[in-house]
Write an enzyme that holds these catalytic residues in place. Structure first.
Site, PDB file in Angstrom:
ATOM      1  N   HIS A  17       7.905  -6.065 -10.194  1.00 14.17           N
ATOM      2  CA  HIS A  17       7.816  -6.946  -9.467  1.00 14.17           C
ATOM      3  C   HIS A  17       8.924  -8.026  -9.721  1.00 14.17           C
ATOM      4  O   HIS A  17       9.571  -8.731  -8.855  1.00 14.17           O
ATOM      5  CB  HIS A  17       6.306  -8.017  -9.890  1.00 14.17           C
ATOM      6  CG  HIS A  17       5.318  -7.290  -9.284  1.00 14.17           C
ATOM      7  ND1 HIS A  17       4.244  -7.045 -10.001  1.00 14.17           N
ATOM      8  CD2 HIS A  17       5.001  -6.795  -7.987  1.00 14.17           C
ATOM      9  CE1 HIS A  17       3.205  -6.554  -9.384  1.00 14.17           C
ATOM     10  NE2 HIS A  17       3.518  -6.623  -8.073  1.00 14.17           N
ATOM     11  N   LYS A  41     -11.801  -7.695  -3.564  1.00 13.91           N
ATOM     12  CA  LYS A  41     -11.414  -6.811  -4.998  1.00 13.91           C
ATOM     13  C   LYS A  41     -11.972  -7.679  -6.066  1.00 13.91           C
ATOM     14  O   LYS A  41     -12.239  -8.774  -6.458  1.00 13.91           O
ATOM     15  CB  LYS A  41     -10.128  -7.077  -4.710  1.00 13.91           C
ATOM     16  CG  LYS A  41      -9.256  -5.949  -4.067  1.00 13.91           C
ATOM     17  CD  LYS A  41      -7.792  -5.815  -4.292  1.00 13.91           C
ATOM     18  CE  LYS A  41      -7.025  -4.711  -3.902  1.00 13.91           C
ATOM     19  NZ  LYS A  41      -5.617  -4.810  -3.951  1.00 13.91           N
ATOM     20  N   ARG A  94       8.937   1.497  -3.377  1.00 14.33           N
ATOM     21  CA  ARG A  94       9.129   2.198  -4.464  1.00 14.33           C
ATOM     22  C   ARG A  94       9.572   3.590  -4.169  1.00 14.33           C
ATOM     23  O   ARG A  94      10.489   4.246  -4.728  1.00 14.33           O
ATOM     24  CB  ARG A  94       8.051   2.400  -5.547  1.00 14.33           C
ATOM     25  CG  ARG A  94       7.816   0.932  -6.247  1.00 14.33           C
ATOM     26  CD  ARG A  94       6.609   0.830  -6.849  1.00 14.33           C
ATOM     27  NE  ARG A  94       5.541   1.121  -6.060  1.00 14.33           N
ATOM     28  CZ  ARG A  94       4.130   0.873  -6.095  1.00 14.33           C
ATOM     29  NH1 ARG A  94       3.932   0.425  -7.264  1.00 14.33           N
ATOM     30  NH2 ARG A  94       3.240   0.912  -5.200  1.00 14.33           N
ATOM     31  N   SER A 132       0.847  -2.115 -10.945  1.00 16.28           N
ATOM     32  CA  SER A 132      -0.215  -2.830 -11.751  1.00 16.28           C
ATOM     33  C   SER A 132      -1.224  -1.933 -11.961  1.00 16.28           C
ATOM     34  O   SER A 132      -2.049  -2.104 -12.877  1.00 16.28           O
ATOM     35  CB  SER A 132      -0.527  -4.038 -11.077  1.00 16.28           C
ATOM     36  OG  SER A 132       0.403  -4.982 -10.656  1.00 16.28           O
TER      37      SER A 132
HETATM   38  O1  PNS Z   1       0.192  -6.354  -3.982  1.00 17.92           O
HETATM   39  P1  PNS Z   1      -0.586  -5.808  -2.811  1.00 17.92           P
HETATM   40  O2  PNS Z   1      -1.894  -5.560  -3.081  1.00 17.92           O
HETATM   41  O3  PNS Z   1      -0.040  -4.423  -2.520  1.00 17.92           O
HETATM   42  O4  PNS Z   1      -0.485  -6.861  -1.729  1.00 17.92           O
HETATM   43  C1  PNS Z   1      -1.029  -6.567  -0.395  1.00 17.92           C
HETATM   44  C2  PNS Z   1      -0.748  -8.004   0.554  1.00 17.92           C
HETATM   45  C3  PNS Z   1      -1.514  -9.218  -0.176  1.00 17.92           C
HETATM   46  C4  PNS Z   1       0.642  -8.073   0.845  1.00 17.92           C
HETATM   47  C5  PNS Z   1      -1.660  -7.444   1.798  1.00 17.92           C
HETATM   48  O5  PNS Z   1      -2.954  -7.057   1.215  1.00 17.92           O
HETATM   49  C6  PNS Z   1      -1.819  -8.797   2.544  1.00 17.92           C
HETATM   50  O6  PNS Z   1      -0.674  -9.374   3.218  1.00 17.92           O
HETATM   51  N1  PNS Z   1      -3.044  -9.516   2.830  1.00 17.92           N
HETATM   52  C7  PNS Z   1      -3.321 -10.537   3.607  1.00 17.92           C
HETATM   53  C8  PNS Z   1      -4.262 -10.524   4.790  1.00 17.92           C
HETATM   54  C9  PNS Z   1      -3.508 -10.163   5.697  1.00 17.92           C
HETATM   55  O7  PNS Z   1      -2.512 -10.844   6.254  1.00 17.92           O
HETATM   56  N2  PNS Z   1      -3.585  -8.947   6.386  1.00 17.92           N
HETATM   57  C10 PNS Z   1      -2.829  -8.265   7.422  1.00 17.92           C
HETATM   58  C11 PNS Z   1      -1.600  -7.604   7.090  1.00 17.92           C
HETATM   59  S1  PNS Z   1      -0.934  -6.578   8.344  1.00 17.92           S
END
Ligand code: PNS
Length: 164
Positions: A17, A41, A94, A132
């Site tokens: 990150h 979660k 990645r 993570s």
């Molecule tokens: O670190 P992560 O868990 O891969 O991050 C995922 C994240 C936070 C980027 C994604 O879950 C997100 O954007 N969540 C917010 C809800 C949202 O906007 N959902 C529609 C996405 S298309």
């Protein structure tokens, strides 16, 4: 003034990150590192703990003139991005396996809010396998995570897992 949102769970923040944040700093004047508050979660670290770790470790990286802000958000990412007057969302890719889901999210986000661009960035090869989830797994099974997370995060992990 170019502002990006770098969203994620950051449970916990890894060196991968931080690598993306450093690279993002070459492109943007401000990056808001936004922790998703996800009631579905069960995270290892609370939002406050994740925020504290991010503030601590981002103070130590090479960000140049780029301002780094740590925040959290709930709900739709693009809505948050608009509220914060951001131009872009930064996501790290990645491997090809990340790409499929990231592409889906990027296109859905574009459909929801065409004003926000998604920028994919590649971390250093050394972090291409770091996540993570794996950091937590190998640490909980007794293996070292040195070099995968900053030392302060490693210390917090030891505290969490009762290995002080
Ligand atoms: O670190 P992560 O868990 O891969 O991050 C995922 C994240 C936070 C980027 C994604 O879950 C997100 O954007 N969540 C917010 C809800 C949202 O906007 N959902 C529609 C996405 S298309």
């Amino acid at each position: 003034m170019r502002r990006a949102i770098y969203p994620g769970s950051f449970d916990p923040v890894t060196n991968g990150h931080l690598d993306i944040i450093e690279r993002g700093c070459k492109l943007f004047d401000e990056i808001i590192i936004a922790i998703l508050v996800n009631p579905d979660k069960k995270p290892l670290f609370t939002i406050d703990e994740r925020r504290e770790m991010l503030v601590e470790v981002t103070a130590e990286i090479k960000s140049g003139d780029c301002r780094l802000v740590v925040d959290d958000f709930q709900g739709l990412l693009v809505q948050y991005a608009i509220e914060r007057e951001a131009d872009a969302i930064v996501r790290g890719i990645r491997a090809i396996s990340d790409y499929e889901f990231e592409l889906q999210m990027a296109l859905m986000n574009r459909r929801l809010e065409p004003r926000i661009e998604t920028v994919f960035m590649m971390p250093a090869e050394a972090y291409s396998y770091v996540s993570s989830r794996l950091v937590k797994e190998v640490h909980s099974l007794g293996a070292t995570i040195e070099g995968l997370v900053p030392p302060s995060v490693e210390a917090r992990m030891r505290e969490k897992f009762g290995k002080i």
